[in-house]
Design a protein around this motif. Structure first.
Motif, mmCIF file in Angstrom:
data_model
loop_
_atom_site.group_PDB
_atom_site.id
_atom_site.type_symbol
_atom_site.label_atom_id
_atom_site.label_comp_id
_atom_site.label_asym_id
_atom_site.label_seq_id
_atom_site.Cartn_x
_atom_site.Cartn_y
_atom_site.Cartn_z
ATOM 1 N N MET A 1 0.800 -1.473 0.218
ATOM 2 C CA MET A 1 -0.428 0.136 0.251
ATOM 3 C C MET A 1 0.870 1.076 -0.045
ATOM 4 S SD MET A 1 -3.155 -1.492 -0.242
ATOM 5 C CE MET A 1 -4.084 -0.293 -0.389
ATOM 6 N N ARG A 2 1.604 1.166 0.894
ATOM 7 C CA ARG A 2 3.177 2.193 0.652
ATOM 8 C C ARG A 2 3.577 2.159 -0.837
ATOM 9 N NH1 ARG A 2 4.205 0.726 5.439
ATOM 10 N NH2 ARG A 2 6.123 -0.811 4.849
ATOM 11 N N SER A 3 3.764 1.759 -1.329
ATOM 12 C CA SER A 3 4.544 1.634 -2.770
ATOM 13 C C SER A 3 3.299 1.932 -3.938
ATOM 14 C CB SER A 3 4.674 0.183 -2.368
ATOM 15 O OG SER A 3 5.702 -0.288 -2.136
ATOM 16 N N TYR A 4 1.853 1.488 -3.535
ATOM 17 C CA TYR A 4 0.845 2.623 -4.653
ATOM 18 C C TYR A 4 1.081 3.602 -4.127
ATOM 19 C CZ TYR A 4 -3.013 2.565 -6.643
ATOM 20 O OH TYR A 4 -4.664 3.190 -7.628
ATOM 21 N N GLY A 5 1.218 3.991 -3.019
ATOM 22 C CA GLY A 5 1.691 5.035 -2.786
ATOM 23 C C GLY A 5 2.348 6.389 -3.344
ATOM 24 N N GLU A 6 3.326 5.439 -3.192
ATOM 25 C CA GLU A 6 4.687 6.385 -4.045
ATOM 26 C C GLU A 6 4.604 6.747 -5.087
ATOM 27 O OE1 GLU A 6 7.442 4.018 -1.597
ATOM 28 O OE2 GLU A 6 6.774 5.404 0.468
ATOM 29 N N GLY A 7 3.918 5.838 -6.092
ATOM 30 C CA GLY A 7 3.836 5.429 -7.846
ATOM 31 C C GLY A 7 4.505 5.020 -7.527
ATOM 32 N N LYS A 8 5.189 3.932 -7.296
ATOM 33 C CA LYS A 8 5.942 2.662 -7.560
ATOM 34 C C LYS A 8 5.315 1.957 -8.401
ATOM 35 C CE LYS A 8 9.114 3.195 -3.283
ATOM 36 N NZ LYS A 8 10.068 2.771 -2.543
ATOM 37 N N ARG A 9 5.745 1.657 -9.464
ATOM 38 C CA ARG A 9 5.032 0.377 -10.269
ATOM 39 C C ARG A 9 5.898 -0.933 -9.804
ATOM 40 N NH1 ARG A 9 2.494 1.638 -14.828
ATOM 41 N NH2 ARG A 9 1.500 -0.528 -14.430
ATOM 42 N N LEU A 10 6.924 -1.868 -9.995
ATOM 43 C CA LEU A 10 7.473 -2.437 -9.442
ATOM 44 C C LEU A 10 8.105 -2.632 -8.360
ATOM 45 C CD1 LEU A 10 8.373 -6.048 -11.036
ATOM 46 C CD2 LEU A 10 10.413 -4.731 -11.687
ATOM 47 N N VAL A 11 7.699 -3.713 -7.235
ATOM 48 C CA VAL A 11 8.631 -4.029 -5.935
ATOM 49 C C VAL A 11 9.039 -5.507 -6.321
ATOM 50 C CG1 VAL A 11 7.282 -2.189 -4.868
ATOM 51 C CG2 VAL A 11 5.932 -4.023 -4.694
ATOM 52 N N LEU A 12 9.720 -6.101 -5.614
ATOM 53 C CA LEU A 12 10.202 -7.218 -4.916
ATOM 54 C C LEU A 12 10.004 -7.537 -3.792
ATOM 55 C CD1 LEU A 12 12.138 -9.383 -6.069
ATOM 56 C CD2 LEU A 12 13.583 -8.550 -4.673
ATOM 57 N N VAL A 13 9.367 -8.565 -3.275
ATOM 58 C CA VAL A 13 8.593 -9.223 -2.352
ATOM 59 C C VAL A 13 9.912 -10.714 -1.690
ATOM 60 C CG1 VAL A 13 7.162 -10.505 -1.139
ATOM 61 C CG2 VAL A 13 6.787 -8.320 -2.347
ATOM 62 N N ILE A 14 10.624 -10.593 -1.645
ATOM 63 C CA ILE A 14 11.262 -11.676 -0.540
ATOM 64 C C ILE A 14 11.101 -12.592 0.326
ATOM 65 C CG2 ILE A 14 13.562 -12.876 -0.009
ATOM 66 C CD1 ILE A 14 14.666 -9.962 -1.189
ATOM 67 N N THR A 15 10.590 -13.905 -0.256
ATOM 68 C CA THR A 15 10.173 -15.235 0.624
ATOM 69 C C THR A 15 10.656 -15.969 1.088
ATOM 70 O OG1 THR A 15 9.545 -16.345 -1.169
ATOM 71 C CG2 THR A 15 7.576 -14.172 0.200
ATOM 72 N N GLY A 16 11.705 -15.814 0.071
ATOM 73 C CA GLY A 16 12.850 -17.550 0.707
ATOM 74 C C GLY A 16 12.615 -18.982 0.809
ATOM 75 N N LYS A 17 12.901 -19.837 -0.225
ATOM 76 C CA LYS A 17 12.813 -20.662 -0.329
ATOM 77 C C LYS A 17 12.071 -21.982 0.429
ATOM 78 C CE LYS A 17 16.062 -20.811 -4.428
ATOM 79 N NZ LYS A 17 17.509 -20.923 -5.096
ATOM 80 N N GLY A 18 12.155 -21.383 1.472
ATOM 81 C CA GLY A 18 11.727 -22.716 2.752
ATOM 82 C C GLY A 18 12.792 -23.456 3.318
#
Length: 197
Positions: free
Chosen positions: A123-140
């Protein structure tokens, strides 16, 4: 152990006890007969066994054997999602040519910690106008012995795509895709956001 024979005193005592007792049931016990029902007895259903087609030794099998019915992996499910963004930009994103404008590392978090952190970040990234973000989850974490029933690795890896399809972030997320190797590979997701209005 040997059986002991009754002495004469024992036999006399038993006779006296048996003379003073009364029978509880005057009638002898008879097992009850099963009640007959008015319903007809069902006839057995005849099931035709599958017939095996005749074959010759050395002949080829007639058809293919059915495949397994396991659910596809999370990587396959994410890859099968329809492309909702520009195809040219999607190709660049999948090749790692577009740099993410922001990233969040959920590595080592529990689901209770990761869910609000992810929602807030998107939601913060969308509010700041960012288009591509990276979400790191790890492989487990991998286990030494999975046992006879396979267990999927990576709780967050499986949960993040589902969370991104639910409110309140679903309206702002345009595309979710696995990241390129240079950005984390199968342990991370690209999240392409809609243009802010």
């Amino acid at each position: 152990m040997k059986k002991r024979k009754l002495s004469e005193d024992d036999k006399e005592l038993w006779r006296k006890v048996s003379e003073t007792t009364e029978r509880l049931n005057a009638e002898p016990f008879k097992p009850s007969e099963p009640k007959s029902s008015s319903l007809p007895i069902p006839k057995p259903i005849k099931v035709d066994a599958p017939r095996i087609a005749p074959f010759k030794v050395g002949a080829k099998a007639a058809g293919r054997t059915p495949g397994h019915d396991l659910a596809p992996s999370i990587s396959e499910r994410v890859a099968q999602q329809p492309v909702k963004m520009d195809h040219k930009a999607y190709g660049k994103m999948k090749r790692g040519k577009i740099m993410p404008e922001g990233k969040i590392d959920l590595h080592g978090m529990t689901m209770d910690q990761a869910h609000p952190a992810l929602i807030g970040f998107i939601m913060r990234s969308y509010g700041e106008g960012k288009r591509l973000v990276l979400v790191i989850t790890g492989k487990g974490k991998s286990k030494q012995d999975d046992g006879p029933i396979p267990v999927r690795r990576g709780v967050l890896k499986h949960q993040v795509p589902q969370w991104l399809q639910m409110a309140p972030v679903a309206p702002v997320v345009l595309q979710v895709s696995e990241a390129h190797l240079r950005h984390g590979g199968t342990g991370a997701y690209y999240v392409y956001l809609r243009r802010p209005r």
